[in-house]
Design a protein around this motif. Structure first.
Motif, PDB file in Angstrom:
ATOM      1  N   ALA A 154       0.825  -1.205   0.000  1.00 14.69           N
ATOM      2  CA  ALA A 154       0.000   0.000   0.000  1.00 14.69           C
ATOM      3  C   ALA A 154       0.859   1.256   0.000  1.00 14.69           C
ATOM      4  O   ALA A 154       0.465   2.280  -0.559  1.00 14.69           O
ATOM      5  CB  ALA A 154      -0.929   0.012   1.208  1.00 14.69           C
ATOM      6  N   PHE A 235       9.235  -1.029  -3.285  1.00 10.92           N
ATOM      7  CA  PHE A 235       7.939  -1.638  -2.997  1.00 10.92           C
ATOM      8  C   PHE A 235       8.019  -3.147  -2.779  1.00 10.92           C
ATOM      9  O   PHE A 235       6.992  -3.808  -2.667  1.00 10.92           O
ATOM     10  CB  PHE A 235       6.960  -1.324  -4.134  1.00 10.92           C
ATOM     11  CG  PHE A 235       6.685   0.145  -4.274  1.00 10.92           C
ATOM     12  CD1 PHE A 235       5.663   0.749  -3.572  1.00 10.92           C
ATOM     13  CD2 PHE A 235       7.480   0.936  -5.102  1.00 10.92           C
ATOM     14  CE1 PHE A 235       5.426   2.109  -3.682  1.00 10.92           C
ATOM     15  CE2 PHE A 235       7.248   2.298  -5.222  1.00 10.92           C
ATOM     16  CZ  PHE A 235       6.222   2.886  -4.509  1.00 10.92           C
ATOM     17  N   ARG A 274       2.524  -3.317   3.927  1.00  7.86           N
ATOM     18  CA  ARG A 274       1.924  -4.388   3.118  1.00  7.86           C
ATOM     19  C   ARG A 274       0.658  -4.905   3.787  1.00  7.86           C
ATOM     20  O   ARG A 274       0.692  -5.423   4.910  1.00  7.86           O
ATOM     21  CB  ARG A 274       2.936  -5.523   2.935  1.00  7.86           C
ATOM     22  CG  ARG A 274       2.477  -6.610   1.972  1.00  7.86           C
ATOM     23  CD  ARG A 274       3.599  -7.590   1.683  1.00  7.86           C
ATOM     24  NE  ARG A 274       4.722  -6.936   1.045  1.00  7.86           N
ATOM     25  CZ  ARG A 274       4.790  -6.617  -0.246  1.00  7.86           C
ATOM     26  NH1 ARG A 274       3.769  -6.892  -1.038  1.00  7.86           N
ATOM     27  NH2 ARG A 274       5.861  -6.033  -0.743  1.00  7.86           N
ATOM     28  N   PRO A 302       0.259   1.353  -5.290  1.00 11.28           N
ATOM     29  CA  PRO A 302       0.637   1.881  -3.975  1.00 11.28           C
ATOM     30  C   PRO A 302       1.089   3.330  -4.055  1.00 11.28           C
ATOM     31  O   PRO A 302       1.441   3.832  -5.131  1.00 11.28           O
ATOM     32  CB  PRO A 302       1.795   0.981  -3.545  1.00 11.28           C
ATOM     33  CG  PRO A 302       2.093   0.074  -4.657  1.00 11.28           C
ATOM     34  CD  PRO A 302       1.150   0.318  -5.769  1.00 11.28           C
TER      35      PRO A 302
END
Length: 369
Positions: A154, A235, A274, A302
């Motif tokens: 996210a 990420f 996450r 995200p």
């Protein structure tokens, strides 16, 4: 260090029948609500800290403290979590388990969530919480009252690269008699951008931004050294590990090519935030059930911002979502966003935020272990 906020939270929780404790290293507050029936424990989080920003919103309730502003809406998080606590207390007999309320200082770069975890937050109810939930308001991006989120990543991991290039100072008219670190610094900055495009998969993105550079004192003096700092956003765990390896390799290689010494350090800060697949789906379903289908908006990708709720996500199944707090007379696409001195968060969304947090706790406890 939030003694005034801590005092307000303690006053707001007084008389609710909660088990309240305060942090040792931070001015945090942890409160445990025991339900009327046995069951597991869940956690709800609200971060509390402001930012070193001089507010220019012009609002009648603008910050009265010079150089400090709730530019990220954490004051709404605190009020929303207090509201959720009061809603849950009214439904204590329905609760099949316990709710841990996490009032957290130090999200804006200090890692307060990790400090609270180290002090026993996740086991405050006497056992490890089975799930955790957090909401973050936005002054732009989303229309007021709309909730957005996604399973998986996210928000990004955020790290810092610290570099000092050491040469030999001299007169600006005779660079051949010195060892100038400035051209090497410039080359290192551009080499890092090329590294991103040539060493990393575009579908597992990496962001490198050099936000601070310092070298020299006047135009005709070559300095002994020059420094820069970069923020690095990733990420995935794989991209994060490679970013550390590659950035250090690049800057050390540039320094060697120029005959310079170098001090280079990669500092790991917040991990990837996450969301657990099951808890993310449960949260989106709860939003739709409470407010209607049109009030939930899936996140396509995200955000590259970072969050220390990520430490909670690493420890227990968690969900972290966003709640639009853009005023109805503003366009979410152009409204000053979080961290802006002009940011404005519409507190009309507080009731929805409190209701959602309370519903998540009720619903997750109803699922049992």
């Amino acid at each position: 260090d939030l003694p005034l906020t801590q005092a307000k939270v303690l006053a707001a929780l007084e008389g609710l029948g909660l088990e309240v404790s305060v942090g040792e290293k931070l001015s945090s507050v942890t409160a445990v609500l025991r339900g009327g029936r046995p069951g597991p424990a869940v956690l709800l989080r609200g971060d509390m800290d402001a930012l070193p920003v001089q507010e220019t919103s012009g609002l009648p309730f603008a910050s009265r403290i010079p150089g400090a502003m709730h530019a990220c809406g954490h004051d709404l998080h605190v009020a929303g979590l207090v509201g959720a606590a009061k809603l849950l207390v009214e439904r204590r007999e329905e609760l099949a388990g316990s709710v841990v309320l996490m009032f957290q200082p130090g999200e804006e770069g200090c890692g307060g969530a990790k400090v609270m975890i180290d002090e026993g937050l996740l086991d405050a109810a006497g056992e490890r919480v089975v799930a955790a939930y957090g909401l973050h308001v936005t002054s732009g991006l989303l229309p007021g009252g709309v909730v957005s989120g996604r399973p998986g990543a996210a928000m990004a991991a955020a790290d810092t690269l610290h570099v000092t290039l050491r040469g030999r100072g001299g007169h600006g008219s005779a660079p051949h008699a010195a060892l100038d670190p400035i051209p090497a610094l410039c080359e290192a900055v551009t080499a890092l951008q090329t590294m991103v495009t040539r060493r990393f998969d575009a579908f597992d993105p990496v962001v490198v931004t050099v936000g601070h550079i310092h070298g020299g004192t006047i135009n005709n003096v070559i300095p002994d050294d020059a420094t820069f700092e970069a923020t690095i956003r990733t990420f995935s765990a794989e991209a994060r590990a490679r970013a550390e390896e590659e950035t250090l390799r690049v800057v050390r290689g540039v320094a060697a090519a120029h005959g310079l010494e170098i001090d280079a350090r990669y500092e790991r800060l917040y991990p990837v935030t996450r969301n657990d697949e099951t808890e993310a789906e449960f949260t989106s379903r709860t939003v739709r059930s409470l407010f209607g289908e049109d009030r939930f908006q899936p996140m396509a990708q995200p955000l590259a911002g970072a969050e220390d709720f990520s430490y909670v996500c690493e420890a227990v199944p968690s969900a972290y979502f966003f709640l639009g707090a853009c005023a109805p007379d503003r366009d979410p696409a152009t409204a000053p966003y979080n961290h802006s001195p002009e940011a404005y968060f519409d507190d009309a969304v507080l009731a929805d935020g409190a209701a959602l947090l309370a519903a998540l706790a009720l619903g997750r406890l109803a699922r049992g272990r």
